[in-house]
Design a protein around this motif. Structure first.
Motif, PDB file in Angstrom:
ATOM      1  N   ALA A  23      18.458   0.258  -3.064  1.00 24.22           N
ATOM      2  CA  ALA A  23      18.652   1.387  -3.968  1.00 24.22           C
ATOM      3  C   ALA A  23      17.465   2.336  -3.893  1.00 24.22           C
ATOM      4  CB  ALA A  23      18.842   0.877  -5.391  1.00 24.22           C
ATOM      5  N   LEU A  24      17.723   3.587  -4.175  1.00 23.35           N
ATOM      6  CA  LEU A  24      16.682   4.605  -4.247  1.00 23.35           C
ATOM      7  C   LEU A  24      15.949   4.455  -5.574  1.00 23.35           C
ATOM      8  CD1 LEU A  24      15.339   7.360  -3.477  1.00 23.35           C
ATOM      9  CD2 LEU A  24      17.260   8.448  -4.651  1.00 23.35           C
ATOM     10  N   LEU A  25      14.629   4.309  -5.519  1.00 32.39           N
ATOM     11  CA  LEU A  25      13.833   4.232  -6.747  1.00 32.39           C
ATOM     12  C   LEU A  25      13.503   5.648  -7.202  1.00 32.39           C
ATOM     13  CD1 LEU A  25      12.323   2.700  -8.913  1.00 32.39           C
ATOM     14  CD2 LEU A  25      10.347   2.539  -7.372  1.00 32.39           C
ATOM     15  N   LEU A  26      14.016   6.028  -8.360  1.00 30.83           N
ATOM     16  CA  LEU A  26      13.824   7.358  -8.923  1.00 30.83           C
ATOM     17  C   LEU A  26      13.020   7.242 -10.210  1.00 30.83           C
ATOM     18  CD1 LEU A  26      16.432  10.202  -9.157  1.00 30.83           C
ATOM     19  CD2 LEU A  26      15.085   9.620 -11.164  1.00 30.83           C
ATOM     20  N   SER A  27      11.941   7.996 -10.304  1.00 33.07           N
ATOM     21  CA  SER A  27      11.091   7.985 -11.497  1.00 33.07           C
ATOM     22  C   SER A  27      11.320   9.246 -12.316  1.00 33.07           C
ATOM     23  CB  SER A  27       9.611   7.904 -11.105  1.00 33.07           C
ATOM     24  OG  SER A  27       9.309   6.701 -10.446  1.00 33.07           O
ATOM     25  N   LEU A  28      11.676   9.051 -13.575  1.00 32.63           N
ATOM     26  CA  LEU A  28      11.683  10.164 -14.526  1.00 32.63           C
ATOM     27  C   LEU A  28      10.326  10.210 -15.208  1.00 32.63           C
ATOM     28  CD1 LEU A  28      15.167   9.915 -16.300  1.00 32.63           C
ATOM     29  CD2 LEU A  28      14.522  11.258 -14.297  1.00 32.63           C
ATOM     30  N   VAL A  29       9.684  11.359 -15.173  1.00 30.45           N
ATOM     31  CA  VAL A  29       8.394  11.550 -15.832  1.00 30.45           C
ATOM     32  C   VAL A  29       8.637  12.384 -17.080  1.00 30.45           C
ATOM     33  CG1 VAL A  29       6.115  12.608 -15.640  1.00 30.45           C
ATOM     34  CG2 VAL A  29       7.067  11.327 -13.715  1.00 30.45           C
ATOM     35  N   VAL A  30       8.368  11.791 -18.258  1.00 28.84           N
ATOM     36  CA  VAL A  30       8.762  12.407 -19.527  1.00 28.84           C
ATOM     37  C   VAL A  30       7.536  12.569 -20.434  1.00 28.84           C
ATOM     38  CG1 VAL A  30      10.452  12.353 -21.401  1.00 28.84           C
ATOM     39  CG2 VAL A  30      10.909  11.090 -19.270  1.00 28.84           C
ATOM     40  N   GLY A 109       8.210   5.992  -7.952  1.00 27.14           N
ATOM     41  CA  GLY A 109       9.466   6.235  -7.265  1.00 27.14           C
ATOM     42  C   GLY A 109       9.333   6.933  -5.932  1.00 27.14           C
ATOM     43  N   GLN A 110      10.389   6.807  -5.142  1.00 33.65           N
ATOM     44  CA  GLN A 110      10.467   7.563  -3.881  1.00 33.65           C
ATOM     45  C   GLN A 110      10.742   9.028  -4.159  1.00 33.65           C
ATOM     46  OE1 GLN A 110      13.358   6.003  -1.149  1.00 33.65           O
ATOM     47  NE2 GLN A 110      12.906   7.494   0.449  1.00 33.65           N
ATOM     48  N   VAL A 111      11.454   9.296  -5.240  1.00 34.89           N
ATOM     49  CA  VAL A 111      11.627  10.658  -5.738  1.00 34.89           C
ATOM     50  C   VAL A 111      11.243  10.668  -7.205  1.00 34.89           C
ATOM     51  CG1 VAL A 111      13.406  11.332  -4.080  1.00 34.89           C
ATOM     52  CG2 VAL A 111      14.083  10.305  -6.240  1.00 34.89           C
ATOM     53  N   ILE A 112      10.677  11.794  -7.655  1.00 38.14           N
ATOM     54  CA  ILE A 112      10.155  11.909  -9.023  1.00 38.14           C
ATOM     55  C   ILE A 112      10.744  13.150  -9.656  1.00 38.14           C
ATOM     56  CG2 ILE A 112       8.072  12.259 -10.415  1.00 38.14           C
ATOM     57  CD1 ILE A 112       7.788  10.668  -6.978  1.00 38.14           C
ATOM     58  N   VAL A 113      11.182  13.015 -10.910  1.00 39.47           N
ATOM     59  CA  VAL A 113      11.788  14.131 -11.639  1.00 39.47           C
ATOM     60  C   VAL A 113      11.096  14.284 -12.987  1.00 39.47           C
ATOM     61  CG1 VAL A 113      13.895  15.070 -12.658  1.00 39.47           C
ATOM     62  CG2 VAL A 113      14.022  13.762 -10.524  1.00 39.47           C
ATOM     63  N   PRO A 114      10.258  15.306 -13.191  1.00 38.47           N
ATOM     64  CA  PRO A 114       9.738  15.592 -14.529  1.00 38.47           C
ATOM     65  C   PRO A 114      10.851  16.181 -15.400  1.00 38.47           C
ATOM     66  CG  PRO A 114       8.378  16.593 -12.804  1.00 38.47           C
ATOM     67  CD  PRO A 114       9.662  16.172 -12.170  1.00 38.47           C
ATOM     68  N   ILE A 115      10.945  15.736 -16.630  1.00 38.46           N
ATOM     69  CA  ILE A 115      11.974  16.214 -17.544  1.00 38.46           C
ATOM     70  C   ILE A 115      11.479  16.037 -18.969  1.00 38.46           C
ATOM     71  CG2 ILE A 115      13.142  13.969 -17.560  1.00 38.46           C
ATOM     72  CD1 ILE A 115      15.800  15.468 -17.847  1.00 38.46           C
ATOM     73  N   ASP A 116      11.860  16.947 -19.863  1.00 40.63           N
ATOM     74  CA  ASP A 116      11.473  16.851 -21.267  1.00 40.63           C
ATOM     75  C   ASP A 116      12.461  15.973 -22.021  1.00 40.63           C
ATOM     76  OD1 ASP A 116       9.320  18.498 -20.820  1.00 40.63           O
ATOM     77  OD2 ASP A 116      10.404  20.329 -21.370  1.00 40.63           O
ATOM     78  N   ALA A 117      12.001  15.422 -23.139  1.00 39.45           N
ATOM     79  CA  ALA A 117      12.839  14.531 -23.935  1.00 39.45           C
ATOM     80  C   ALA A 117      13.734  15.274 -24.911  1.00 39.45           C
ATOM     81  CB  ALA A 117      11.952  13.552 -24.709  1.00 39.45           C
ATOM     82  N   ASP A 118      13.601  16.601 -24.997  1.00 42.11           N
ATOM     83  CA  ASP A 118      14.375  17.352 -25.996  1.00 42.11           C
ATOM     84  C   ASP A 118      15.800  17.666 -25.554  1.00 42.11           C
ATOM     85  OD1 ASP A 118      14.005  19.338 -24.095  1.00 42.11           O
ATOM     86  OD2 ASP A 118      12.475  20.405 -25.240  1.00 42.11           O
ATOM     87  N   LEU A 119      16.177  17.264 -24.335  1.00 45.77           N
ATOM     88  CA  LEU A 119      17.531  17.421 -23.794  1.00 45.77           C
ATOM     89  C   LEU A 119      17.935  18.880 -23.584  1.00 45.77           C
ATOM     90  CD1 LEU A 119      19.428  14.600 -25.726  1.00 45.77           C
ATOM     91  CD2 LEU A 119      18.684  14.604 -23.345  1.00 45.77           C
ATOM     92  N   GLN A 120      16.957  19.779 -23.501  1.00 44.29           N
ATOM     93  CA  GLN A 120      17.295  21.142 -23.092  1.00 44.29           C
ATOM     94  C   GLN A 120      17.646  21.197 -21.607  1.00 44.29           C
ATOM     95  OE1 GLN A 120      13.812  23.437 -25.056  1.00 44.29           O
ATOM     96  NE2 GLN A 120      15.576  24.778 -25.305  1.00 44.29           N
ATOM     97  N   ASP A 121      17.060  20.291 -20.850  1.00 37.98           N
ATOM     98  CA  ASP A 121      17.386  20.167 -19.423  1.00 37.98           C
ATOM     99  C   ASP A 121      18.326  18.978 -19.253  1.00 37.98           C
ATOM    100  OD1 ASP A 121      15.579  22.255 -18.853  1.00 37.98           O
ATOM    101  OD2 ASP A 121      13.916  20.825 -18.855  1.00 37.98           O
ATOM    102  N   PRO A 122      19.538  19.185 -18.759  1.00 39.79           N
ATOM    103  CA  PRO A 122      20.548  18.125 -18.746  1.00 39.79           C
ATOM    104  C   PRO A 122      20.257  17.041 -17.707  1.00 39.79           C
ATOM    105  CG  PRO A 122      21.380  20.101 -17.659  1.00 39.79           C
ATOM    106  CD  PRO A 122      20.064  20.470 -18.255  1.00 39.79           C
ATOM    107  N   PRO A 123      20.181  15.777 -18.112  1.00 39.49           N
ATOM    108  CA  PRO A 123      19.974  14.696 -17.137  1.00 39.49           C
ATOM    109  C   PRO A 123      21.092  14.606 -16.103  1.00 39.49           C
ATOM    110  CG  PRO A 123      19.550  13.926 -19.380  1.00 39.49           C
ATOM    111  CD  PRO A 123      20.161  15.286 -19.501  1.00 39.49           C
ATOM    112  N   GLU A 124      22.298  15.085 -16.453  1.00 41.33           N
ATOM    113  CA  GLU A 124      23.416  15.041 -15.509  1.00 41.33           C
ATOM    114  C   GLU A 124      23.105  15.779 -14.210  1.00 41.33           C
ATOM    115  OE1 GLU A 124      24.922  14.408 -19.600  1.00 41.33           O
ATOM    116  OE2 GLU A 124      23.587  15.860 -18.658  1.00 41.33           O
ATOM    117  N   LEU A 125      22.233  16.772 -14.287  1.00 46.60           N
ATOM    118  CA  LEU A 125      21.910  17.576 -13.111  1.00 46.60           C
ATOM    119  C   LEU A 125      21.114  16.784 -12.074  1.00 46.60           C
ATOM    120  CD1 LEU A 125      22.436  20.610 -12.414  1.00 46.60           C
ATOM    121  CD2 LEU A 125      20.055  21.027 -13.063  1.00 46.60           C
TER     122      LEU A 125
END
Length: 333
Positions: A23-30, A109-125
């Motif tokens: 599996a691809l290891l993906l890191s969410l940075v929050v 992770g092999q790929v990293i995604v910074p994202i805020d916890a306020d859900l203004q940016d949709p995790p579905e994307l």
């Protein structure tokens, strides 16, 4: 919409076979600061998005940036039941740029995604971004095509900042793109080589380059809580961005000084000629006061611009760490 430069085919046959078995290891940075009301809903939404993504192994790195509410306690409660959650607790509030840097340092992770916890940016994307990454792009930017969830003042100030920054700086920052993006491990490793402590992350993201694609989305309203970026903080962030990647504000005052001196020289010649020809001295208390205050104001503004750069040079010369970690909470088991 993708950039014009097409990527090379980075994925080899061996990579394809390997990805089929691992599996691809993906890191969410929050980064979080007083987000106790949002973290539960955020984790529920993320879990729902990745429930069917069997090819993705998820790591969620929360950075507690000196929260004064129950954010840390809430995160620890979730970590007890979710082994994907890691918590980096900073010793105090260092600001979002430092917290984001701490998260990138901790992400595995092999790929990293910074994202805020306020859900203004949709995790579905994120799944669409992963699909672009699999095509060979090393950076996938989430671009806001609708910002009606933001106030008029925030939209107008953002448009003004991008216009001014991209005109005077050698570096072009993509408009309507925030920290929400996907980055390959090679990109994050490149970011970790940049030593400055006064960090404007949007500029650093753009400076490192790499092959880039875009994914468009509509920005949502905050799930809960209040934005931590008021007008004053946004103004200071804009100053940080302009002075970090351009010396034009310093150069502008050279031209302003030359222009004012030239006009003053012409005015002096005009007065001398008028006195010689007509014998009329120009009474001038009002004009003298205007000239003195105008030139004094210009000088103070110029000194202030120099001070902005000098202050940043002074802070950089101290070589203090960008952040300090109080404790890292790893999941048990």
């Amino acid at each position: 919409m993708l950039k014009d430069d097409a990527p090379s085919n980075r994925v080899s046959l061996e990579d394809t076979e390997a990805s089929a078995t691992s599996a691809l290891l993906l890191s969410l940075v929050v980064p979080t600061y007083n987000e106790a009301e949002s973290v539960t809903a955020f984790l529920a939404r993320v879990s729902e998005v990745f429930a069917a993504a069997a090819s993705v192994e998820l790591e969620i790195v929360f950075i507690n940036d000196g929260s004064t509410d129950s954010t840390l306690e809430r995160l620890m409660q979730h970590q007890a039941t979710d082994a994907r959650v890691r918590i980096v607790d900073l010793s105090r509030n260092f600001g979002k740029e430092a917290a984001l840097t701490a998260g990138l340092e901790a992400a595995r992770g092999q790929v990293i995604v910074p994202i805020d916890a306020d859900l203004q940016d949709p995790p579905e994307l994120i799944l669409d971004m992963v699909a672009r990454w699999r095509e060979g792009y090393e950076v996938v930017l989430a671009r806001r095509i609708d910002r009606n969830a933001d106030s008029w003042a925030k939209r107008a100030s953002a448009a003004w900042f991008y216009r001014v920054h991209n005109r005077i700086a050698d570096l072009t920052i993509p408009e309507n793109v925030g920290d929400f993006r996907l980055m390959d491990r090679v990109v994050v490793d490149a970011l970790k080589q940049l030593p400055e402590s006064r960090r404007f992350m949007k500029g650093l993201f753009a400076w490192i380059g790499f092959r880039t694609a875009f994914v468009d989305y509509e920005r949502q309203r905050r799930f809960a809580g209040q934005t931590k970026f008021n007008g004053w903080r946004l103004w200071n962030l804009a100053l940080e961005g302009v002075t970090s990647f351009s010396t034009d504000p310093l150069r502008i005052w050279t031209y302003v000084g030359c222009l004012v001196s030239f006009v003053s020289f012409l005015f002096a010649i005009f007065i001398a000629v008028r006195v010689i020809i007509h014998g009329i001295d120009v009474p001038g208390y009002a004009s003298l006061m205007v000239a003195v205050t105008f030139l004094g104001g210009l000088q103070l503004i110029g000194i202030g611009v120099i001070g902005e750069y000098l202050g940043r040079t002074y802070l950089e010369s101290k070589r203090r760490p960008i952040f300090l970690v109080r404790k890292i909470y790893e999941p048990k088991g």
